[in-house]
Design an enzyme around this catalytic site. Structure first.
Site, PDB file in Angstrom:
ATOM      1  N   SER A 181     -10.189  21.730   1.281  1.00  0.00           N
ATOM      2  CA  SER A 181     -10.199  22.198  -0.108  1.00  0.00           C
ATOM      3  C   SER A 181      -9.313  21.323  -0.983  1.00  0.00           C
ATOM      4  O   SER A 181      -8.324  20.745  -0.501  1.00  0.00           O
ATOM      5  CB  SER A 181      -9.664  23.639  -0.111  1.00  0.00           C
ATOM      6  N   ASN A 190     -12.263  36.980  -5.933  1.00  0.00           N
ATOM      7  CA  ASN A 190     -11.108  36.096  -6.109  1.00  0.00           C
ATOM      8  C   ASN A 190     -11.481  34.892  -6.938  1.00  0.00           C
ATOM      9  O   ASN A 190     -10.632  34.234  -7.513  1.00  0.00           O
ATOM     10  CB  ASN A 190     -10.630  35.570  -4.749  1.00  0.00           C
ATOM     11  N   ARG A 245     -10.985  22.604 -14.164  1.00  0.00           N
ATOM     12  CA  ARG A 245     -11.400  22.515 -12.764  1.00  0.00           C
ATOM     13  C   ARG A 245     -12.694  21.714 -12.669  1.00  0.00           C
ATOM     14  O   ARG A 245     -13.379  21.496 -13.668  1.00  0.00           O
ATOM     15  CB  ARG A 245     -11.636  23.919 -12.164  1.00  0.00           C
ATOM     16  N   TYR A 275      -2.967  30.062   2.496  1.00  0.00           N
ATOM     17  CA  TYR A 275      -4.345  29.573   2.661  1.00  0.00           C
ATOM     18  C   TYR A 275      -4.367  28.039   2.583  1.00  0.00           C
ATOM     19  O   TYR A 275      -4.920  27.362   3.450  1.00  0.00           O
ATOM     20  CB  TYR A 275      -5.255  30.183   1.585  1.00  0.00           C
ATOM     21  N   LYS A 303      -5.247  24.819   5.434  1.00  0.00           N
ATOM     22  CA  LYS A 303      -6.167  23.676   5.286  1.00  0.00           C
ATOM     23  C   LYS A 303      -5.438  22.356   5.575  1.00  0.00           C
ATOM     24  O   LYS A 303      -5.976  21.474   6.231  1.00  0.00           O
ATOM     25  CB  LYS A 303      -6.777  23.654   3.874  1.00  0.00           C
ATOM     26  N   ASN A 328     -17.273  38.462   6.242  1.00  0.00           N
ATOM     27  CA  ASN A 328     -17.356  38.328   4.787  1.00  0.00           C
ATOM     28  C   ASN A 328     -18.785  38.056   4.318  1.00  0.00           C
ATOM     29  O   ASN A 328     -18.995  37.337   3.339  1.00  0.00           O
ATOM     30  CB  ASN A 328     -16.411  37.218   4.311  1.00  0.00           C
TER      31      ASN A 328
HETATM   32  N1  LIG Z   1     -15.662  28.982  -1.839  1.00  0.00           N
HETATM   33  C1  LIG Z   1     -14.651  28.218  -2.198  1.00  0.00           C
HETATM   34  O1  LIG Z   1     -14.191  28.289  -3.345  1.00  0.00           O
HETATM   35  C2  LIG Z   1     -14.061  27.210  -1.237  1.00  0.00           C
HETATM   36  C3  LIG Z   1     -13.329  26.133  -1.737  1.00  0.00           C
HETATM   37  C4  LIG Z   1     -12.768  25.233  -0.853  1.00  0.00           C
HETATM   38  C5  LIG Z   1     -12.925  25.401   0.515  1.00  0.00           C
HETATM   39  N2  LIG Z   1     -13.624  26.462   0.981  1.00  0.00           N
HETATM   40  C6  LIG Z   1     -13.779  26.634   2.433  1.00  0.00           C
HETATM   41  O2  LIG Z   1     -15.137  26.568   2.772  1.00  0.00           O
HETATM   42  C7  LIG Z   1     -15.412  27.412   3.886  1.00  0.00           C
HETATM   43  C8  LIG Z   1     -16.539  28.350   3.548  1.00  0.00           C
HETATM   44  O3  LIG Z   1     -16.190  29.082   2.389  1.00  0.00           O
HETATM   45  P1  LIG Z   1     -17.167  30.134   1.730  1.00  0.00           P
HETATM   46  O4  LIG Z   1     -16.865  30.168   0.293  1.00  0.00           O
HETATM   47  O5  LIG Z   1     -18.553  29.901   2.192  1.00  0.00           O
HETATM   48  O6  LIG Z   1     -16.582  31.469   2.375  1.00  0.00           O
HETATM   49  P2  LIG Z   1     -17.352  32.745   2.933  1.00  0.00           P
HETATM   50  O7  LIG Z   1     -16.322  33.782   3.185  1.00  0.00           O
HETATM   51  O8  LIG Z   1     -18.492  33.085   2.076  1.00  0.00           O
HETATM   52  O9  LIG Z   1     -17.927  32.182   4.309  1.00  0.00           O
HETATM   53  C9  LIG Z   1     -17.164  32.152   5.476  1.00  0.00           C
HETATM   54  C10 LIG Z   1     -18.021  32.782   6.569  1.00  0.00           C
HETATM   55  O10 LIG Z   1     -17.293  32.721   7.786  1.00  0.00           O
HETATM   56  C11 LIG Z   1     -17.387  33.985   8.415  1.00  0.00           C
HETATM   57  N3  LIG Z   1     -16.166  34.089   9.239  1.00  0.00           N
HETATM   58  C12 LIG Z   1     -14.895  34.257   8.816  1.00  0.00           C
HETATM   59  N4  LIG Z   1     -14.066  34.269   9.880  1.00  0.00           N
HETATM   60  C13 LIG Z   1     -14.851  34.099  10.981  1.00  0.00           C
HETATM   61  C14 LIG Z   1     -14.577  34.025  12.365  1.00  0.00           C
HETATM   62  N5  LIG Z   1     -13.340  34.121  12.866  1.00  0.00           N
HETATM   63  N6  LIG Z   1     -15.617  33.840  13.213  1.00  0.00           N
HETATM   64  C15 LIG Z   1     -16.893  33.747  12.751  1.00  0.00           C
HETATM   65  N7  LIG Z   1     -17.207  33.812  11.436  1.00  0.00           N
HETATM   66  C16 LIG Z   1     -16.184  33.991  10.566  1.00  0.00           C
HETATM   67  C17 LIG Z   1     -17.498  35.003   7.323  1.00  0.00           C
HETATM   68  O11 LIG Z   1     -18.146  36.200   7.743  1.00  0.00           O
HETATM   69  C18 LIG Z   1     -18.330  34.245   6.297  1.00  0.00           C
HETATM   70  O12 LIG Z   1     -19.715  34.460   6.480  1.00  0.00           O
HETATM   71  C19 LIG Z   1     -14.095  28.085   4.225  1.00  0.00           C
HETATM   72  O13 LIG Z   1     -13.472  27.368   5.253  1.00  0.00           O
HETATM   73  C20 LIG Z   1     -13.300  27.976   2.938  1.00  0.00           C
HETATM   74  O14 LIG Z   1     -11.919  27.990   3.173  1.00  0.00           O
HETATM   75  C21 LIG Z   1     -14.212  27.360   0.137  1.00  0.00           C
END
Ligand SMILES: NC(=O)c1ccc[n+]([C@@H]2O[C@H](COP(=O)([O-])OP(=O)(O)OC[C@H]3O[C@@H](n4cnc5c(N)ncnc54)[C@H](O)[C@@H]3O)[C@@H](O)[C@H]2O)c1
Length: 331
Positions: A123, A194, A227, A148, A152, A36
């Site tokens: 989250s 999203n 939010r 999802y 968590k 991603n």
């Molecule tokens: N962005 C939000 O709104 C939000 C809110 C609450 C929690 N989170 C959590 O924070 C974390 C980071 O979120 P983000 O917004 O930076 O998402 P993101 O998708 O931008 O970053 C996740 C990264 O992990 C990598 N990735 C995914 N699966 C992988 C795997 N199996 N092995 C190696 N790399 C992998 C993706 O390529 C990406 O670079 C996640 O765990 C997400 O659930 C995000």
């Protein structure tokens, strides 16, 4: 405490955290499977910090490959996960497999490498359909709203149940927004965003025709959902504060909500975006979206008093930085 394994470190929150870690004197050891994100984020982090980034293109689920590729580490920040609520409803098994297998695998790596701390990206979604608008870490976890959210809750339970050799800090993020002020890193949504802010910036940029606000008949000041929008650079710094704290913490596991403590409505966010960037957004009001809760924001007393961390950036800065980031993608 210096070498920190950062899984998903080229993602949205991970890339800003790498910058914050480097600026604080830590050495991030980044793995990402690029599912991603883009490899160009590595160079962008290097440009911002002026330091080379140790990076391995690896899957977090493959503990053997991760263990054999990296040297010893002192701590872990585990971001790697799939994060789309809608997609998780369509493909629940993929979400359980990706998010839980990667967590179990990275716990194994952390134990093998004798890491002393483990920070887990959780989250606000774990509070489910709570009736409380202002939640604290003591607010009971709700019924999971989607697969999802369930991953968590399960991730937190896995970390709390195992007798690990490391200290665990669970960070429950509220709504990350904004981008680095350099506009070199930011959120890179894959396909239709999203999250609200990338949808707003893409609509303003003409990539999307119109934004639909889901419902304006909630019991809030303007009828739209509330939010807690936190600037991603502030959120990144919370990880540094958590790592620092993990060295002195007595409990084996601790949980912190990471937000600003302020609730803003969706319309306030849109109006702020329009005002600071001097543009008009094409949006209309649609039906409520199933699964959306009316209002949620966090109390900040625990994280402020224990980690000494507080969000500094205000919503106008977030909206300005998000737009600068969107514009940088046109170049
Ligand atoms: N962005 C939000 O709104 C939000 C809110 C609450 C929690 N989170 C959590 O924070 C974390 C980071 O979120 P983000 O917004 O930076 O998402 P993101 O998708 O931008 O970053 C996740 C990264 O992990 C990598 N990735 C995914 N699966 C992988 C795997 N199996 N092995 C190696 N790399 C992998 C993706 O390529 C990406 O670079 C996640 O765990 C997400 O659930 C995000």
């Amino acid at each position: 405490m210096n070498r920190i394994l950062v899984t998903g470190g080229l993602g949205y929150i991970g890339s800003h955290t790498c910058v914050a870690l480097i600026e604080a004197g830590y050495h991030p050891v980044v793995i990402d499977n690029l599912r991603n994100t883009r490899i160009s984020v590595k160079q962008a982090i290097e440009e911002i910090t002026g330091k080379p980034l140790e990076f391995y293109q690896l899957d977090a689920k493959d503990s053997a490959a991760v263990s054999s590729s990296i040297e010893n580490i002192d701590g872990v920040i585990h971001f790697a996960a799939l994060k789309s609520v809608g997609e998780s409803i369509e493909k629940p098994m993929e979400y359980y497999t990706e998010n839980l297998e990667s967590l179990l695998s990275i716990i194994q790596v952390a134990n093998e490498k004798k890491a002393k701390s483990f920070i887990f990206s959780s989250s606000a979604t774990v509070y489910g359909d709570t009736e409380e608008s202002c939640v604290t870490e003591e607010t009971p976890l709700g019924k999971p709203l989607n697969p999802y959210g369930h991953t968590k809750i399960l991730g937190e339970k896995i970390l709390q149940s195992g007798k690990q050799k490391f200290k665990t800090i669970v960070l429950r993020y509220f709504n990350p927004v904004g981008a680095h002020e350099s506009a070199k890193i930011g959120e890179l949504p894959n396909g239709i965003p999203n999250n609200l802010v990338p949808y707003i910036t893409q609509t303003a940029a003409g990539k999307r025709e119109k934004l639909t606000v889901f419902g304006n008949n909630y019991a809030t000041k303007d009828g739209t959902c509330i939010r807690d929008f936190i600037h991603v650079v502030d959120l990144a710094e919370a990880h540094v504060a958590a790592l620092n704290y993990s060295e002195e913490m007595i409990e084996t596991v601790d949980v912190f909500n990471v937000g600003t403590g302020k609730g803003n409505t969706v319309l306030e966010l849109i109006e702020t975006f329009e005002k600071v960037n001097k543009l008009k957004l094409n949006y209309s009001i649609g039906d409520r979206r199933p699964g959306d809760i009316e209002a949620i924001y966090t109390a900040t007393s625990k994280i402020e008093s224990t980690l000494g961390w507080k969000a500094k950036k205000e919503l106008p800065t977030s909206m300005k930085d998000s737009w600068e980031w969107e514009k940088s993608l046109w170049k």
